[in-house]
Design a protein around this motif. Structure first.
Motif, PDB file in Angstrom:
ATOM      1  N   TRP A   1     -20.238  23.985  -4.604  1.00  8.56           N
ATOM      2  CA  TRP A   1     -20.992  22.762  -4.901  1.00  8.56           C
ATOM      3  C   TRP A   1     -20.057  21.592  -5.189  1.00  8.56           C
ATOM      4  N   PHE A   2     -18.776  21.889  -5.427  1.00  9.36           N
ATOM      5  CA  PHE A   2     -17.784  20.828  -5.613  1.00  9.36           C
ATOM      6  C   PHE A   2     -17.209  20.357  -4.285  1.00  9.36           C
ATOM      7  N   ALA A   3     -17.639  20.977  -3.169  1.00  5.97           N
ATOM      8  CA  ALA A   3     -17.064  20.623  -1.872  1.00  5.97           C
ATOM      9  C   ALA A   3     -17.331  19.176  -1.495  1.00  5.97           C
ATOM     10  N   LEU A   4     -18.579  18.735  -1.632  1.00  6.05           N
ATOM     11  CA  LEU A   4     -18.903  17.366  -1.214  1.00  6.05           C
ATOM     12  C   LEU A   4     -18.214  16.319  -2.090  1.00  6.05           C
ATOM     13  N   PRO A   5     -18.174  16.490  -3.435  1.00  6.63           N
ATOM     14  CA  PRO A   5     -17.393  15.521  -4.224  1.00  6.63           C
ATOM     15  C   PRO A   5     -15.919  15.482  -3.835  1.00  6.63           C
ATOM     16  N   LEU A   6     -15.338  16.642  -3.517  1.00  6.66           N
ATOM     17  CA  LEU A   6     -13.929  16.647  -3.114  1.00  6.66           C
ATOM     18  C   LEU A   6     -13.739  16.003  -1.744  1.00  6.66           C
ATOM     19  N   LEU A   7     -14.691  16.198  -0.852  1.00  8.57           N
ATOM     20  CA  LEU A   7     -14.618  15.512   0.440  1.00  8.57           C
ATOM     21  C   LEU A   7     -14.619  14.003   0.249  1.00  8.57           C
ATOM     22  N   ARG A   8     -15.473  13.528  -0.660  1.00 11.19           N
ATOM     23  CA  ARG A   8     -15.496  12.082  -0.948  1.00 11.19           C
ATOM     24  C   ARG A   8     -14.148  11.634  -1.500  1.00 11.19           C
ATOM     25  N   ALA A   9     -13.594  12.451  -2.410  1.00 13.36           N
ATOM     26  CA  ALA A   9     -12.332  12.083  -3.041  1.00 13.36           C
ATOM     27  C   ALA A   9     -11.181  12.061  -2.030  1.00 13.36           C
ATOM     28  N   LEU A  10     -11.297  12.852  -0.960  1.00 15.09           N
ATOM     29  CA  LEU A  10     -10.228  12.941   0.036  1.00 15.09           C
ATOM     30  C   LEU A  10     -10.357  11.922   1.155  1.00 15.09           C
ATOM     31  N   GLU A  11     -11.396  11.109   1.133  1.00 15.36           N
ATOM     32  CA  GLU A  11     -11.571  10.099   2.176  1.00 15.36           C
ATOM     33  C   GLU A  11     -10.366   9.157   2.202  1.00 15.36           C
ATOM     34  N   GLY A  12      -9.860   8.932   3.370  1.00  8.81           N
ATOM     35  CA  GLY A  12      -8.719   8.043   3.518  1.00  8.81           C
ATOM     36  C   GLY A  12      -7.376   8.740   3.441  1.00  8.81           C
ATOM     37  N   ALA A  13      -7.377  10.050   3.065  1.00  4.63           N
ATOM     38  CA  ALA A  13      -6.104  10.767   2.945  1.00  4.63           C
ATOM     39  C   ALA A  13      -5.668  11.373   4.262  1.00  4.63           C
ATOM     40  N   GLY A  14      -6.538  11.347   5.267  1.00  3.46           N
ATOM     41  CA  GLY A  14      -6.226  11.959   6.547  1.00  3.46           C
ATOM     42  C   GLY A  14      -7.199  13.079   6.844  1.00  3.46           C
ATOM     43  N   ALA A  15      -7.046  13.691   8.009  1.00  7.93           N
ATOM     44  CA  ALA A  15      -7.924  14.773   8.429  1.00  7.93           C
ATOM     45  C   ALA A  15      -7.168  16.092   8.410  1.00  7.93           C
ATOM     46  N   GLY A  16      -7.920  17.164   8.196  1.00  7.63           N
ATOM     47  CA  GLY A  16      -7.306  18.481   8.205  1.00  7.63           C
ATOM     48  C   GLY A  16      -8.101  19.474   7.388  1.00  7.63           C
ATOM     49  N   VAL A  17      -7.598  20.693   7.338  1.00  7.66           N
ATOM     50  CA  VAL A  17      -8.249  21.783   6.602  1.00  7.66           C
ATOM     51  C   VAL A  17      -7.561  21.948   5.251  1.00  7.66           C
ATOM     52  N   VAL A  18      -8.364  22.008   4.201  1.00  6.91           N
ATOM     53  CA  VAL A  18      -7.840  22.089   2.839  1.00  6.91           C
ATOM     54  C   VAL A  18      -8.433  23.304   2.138  1.00  6.91           C
ATOM     55  N   ASP A  19      -7.586  24.194   1.657  1.00 12.74           N
ATOM     56  CA  ASP A  19      -8.033  25.286   0.793  1.00 12.74           C
ATOM     57  C   ASP A  19      -8.097  24.778  -0.637  1.00 12.74           C
ATOM     58  N   VAL A  20      -9.154  25.155  -1.346  1.00 10.91           N
ATOM     59  CA  VAL A  20      -9.342  24.720  -2.738  1.00 10.91           C
ATOM     60  C   VAL A  20      -9.497  25.959  -3.612  1.00 10.91           C
ATOM     61  N   ARG A  21      -8.723  26.025  -4.670  1.00 14.93           N
ATOM     62  CA  ARG A  21      -8.793  27.152  -5.600  1.00 14.93           C
ATOM     63  C   ARG A  21      -9.268  26.646  -6.955  1.00 14.93           C
ATOM     64  N   LEU A  22     -10.412  27.146  -7.390  1.00 20.72           N
ATOM     65  CA  LEU A  22     -11.000  26.813  -8.686  1.00 20.72           C
ATOM     66  C   LEU A  22     -11.167  28.087  -9.499  1.00 20.72           C
ATOM     67  N   GLU A  23     -11.402  27.919 -10.801  1.00 14.68           N
ATOM     68  CA  GLU A  23     -11.688  29.078 -11.640  1.00 14.68           C
ATOM     69  C   GLU A  23     -12.974  29.761 -11.182  1.00 14.68           C
ATOM     70  N   GLU A  24     -13.938  28.961 -10.690  1.00 17.17           N
ATOM     71  CA  GLU A  24     -15.233  29.504 -10.280  1.00 17.17           C
ATOM     72  C   GLU A  24     -15.175  30.211  -8.927  1.00 17.17           C
ATOM     73  N   GLY A  25     -14.121  29.992  -8.166  1.00 12.10           N
ATOM     74  CA  GLY A  25     -14.004  30.613  -6.855  1.00 12.10           C
ATOM     75  C   GLY A  25     -13.251  29.715  -5.888  1.00 12.10           C
ATOM     76  N   ASP A  26     -13.016  30.212  -4.700  1.00 11.22           N
ATOM     77  CA  ASP A  26     -12.261  29.492  -3.688  1.00 11.22           C
ATOM     78  C   ASP A  26     -13.180  29.050  -2.546  1.00 11.22           C
ATOM     79  N   PHE A  27     -12.854  27.917  -1.941  1.00 12.72           N
ATOM     80  CA  PHE A  27     -13.537  27.470  -0.739  1.00 12.72           C
ATOM     81  C   PHE A  27     -12.573  26.602   0.059  1.00 12.72           C
ATOM     82  N   HIS A  28     -12.974  26.225   1.249  1.00 11.09           N
ATOM     83  CA  HIS A  28     -12.129  25.351   2.053  1.00 11.09           C
ATOM     84  C   HIS A  28     -12.948  24.188   2.589  1.00 11.09           C
ATOM     85  N   LEU A  29     -12.267  23.101   2.887  1.00  8.61           N
ATOM     86  CA  LEU A  29     -12.868  21.876   3.389  1.00  8.61           C
ATOM     87  C   LEU A  29     -12.307  21.547   4.762  1.00  8.61           C
ATOM     88  N   ARG A  30     -13.149  20.971   5.594  1.00  7.43           N
ATOM     89  CA  ARG A  30     -12.697  20.447   6.889  1.00  7.43           C
ATOM     90  C   ARG A  30     -12.803  18.926   6.814  1.00  7.43           C
TER      91      ARG A  30
END
Length: 210
Positions: free
Chosen positions: A118-147
């Motif tokens: 559920w933190f994926a969309l806020p992180l996508l917003r936060a990454l706007e302008g940083a470039g394109a690519g695949v990002v792995d995210v590690r949180l205490e609640e679990g892991d996910f990745h962003l495109r």
């Protein structure tokens, strides 16, 4: 399948709400932005929705051209739901709602469910302008990745990305919540050491140097 209710107003906002204004519809879209999902997986990640309501909303979304259902080939042989192109166009709508809702987020209540993705969309917003690519995210609640910057297909997914990501982010729940509330900028959190960035991709370098 129940007939679609309408506001009967000649207004594009009203017409849009005719299609996506029912309870749970936009949250189902949020889940399907991760790509094809089985009914059981959708139900598990939408705590509070009844099986009858979820089934009804999915049928409505199929009727309205937002989602489709298909059977996976063996050995999976399960049915999955996925967004159509029209359904995926709701991503900026959800992002705008997320920005507007930052002021409503407040402190997490004891009754609030949470899923790491559920933190994926806020992180996508936060990454706007940083470039394109695949990002792995590690949180205490679990892991996910962003495109980041993906123009079609899924925009995030559970677990690490297949293959080598362009960047890996490690952060705690407090920092991720602050990002979701709009209280801190991602690049500031990286600079302050609240987010660890690993990887040799262009996106990782941009985040470290930003």
């Amino acid at each position: 399948m129940s007939p679609r209710r309408s506001y009967d107003q000649y207004c594009s906002a009203a017409r849009a709400l005719d299609v996506v204004g029912d309870r749970w519809t936009l949250l189902i879209v949020r889940e399907l932005l991760a790509g094809p999902r089985r009914y059981t997986d959708l139900h598990a990640d939408l705590p509070g929705v009844s099986t009858d309501v979820l089934a009804s909303r999915l049928k409505d979304m199929e009727r309205d051209g937002l989602a489709g259902r298909r059977r996976l080939p063996p050995p999976g042989a399960a049915y999955v739901y996925e967004l159509t192109g029209r359904g995926r166009e709701l991503l900026p709508v959800l992002q705008a709602l997320g920005v507007w809702g930052q002021a409503e987020l407040g402190e997490r209540r004891p009754t609030d469910a949470v899923r790491a993705h559920w933190f994926a969309l806020p992180l996508l917003r936060a990454l706007e302008g940083a470039g394109a690519g695949v990002v792995d995210v590690r949180l205490e609640e679990g892991d996910f990745h962003l495109r980041v910057g993906a123009e079609e297909g899924s925009v995030y997914g559970d677990g690490p990305a297949p293959g080598e990501p362009d960047a890996r982010l490690t952060l705690d729940g407090e920092t991720c919540t602050a990002l979701a509330r709009g209280e801190v900028r991602l690049l500031d959190a990286v600079r302050d050491g609240r987010i660890a960035v690993d990887g040799d991709g262009t996106l990782a370098k941009a985040l470290r140097e930003g």
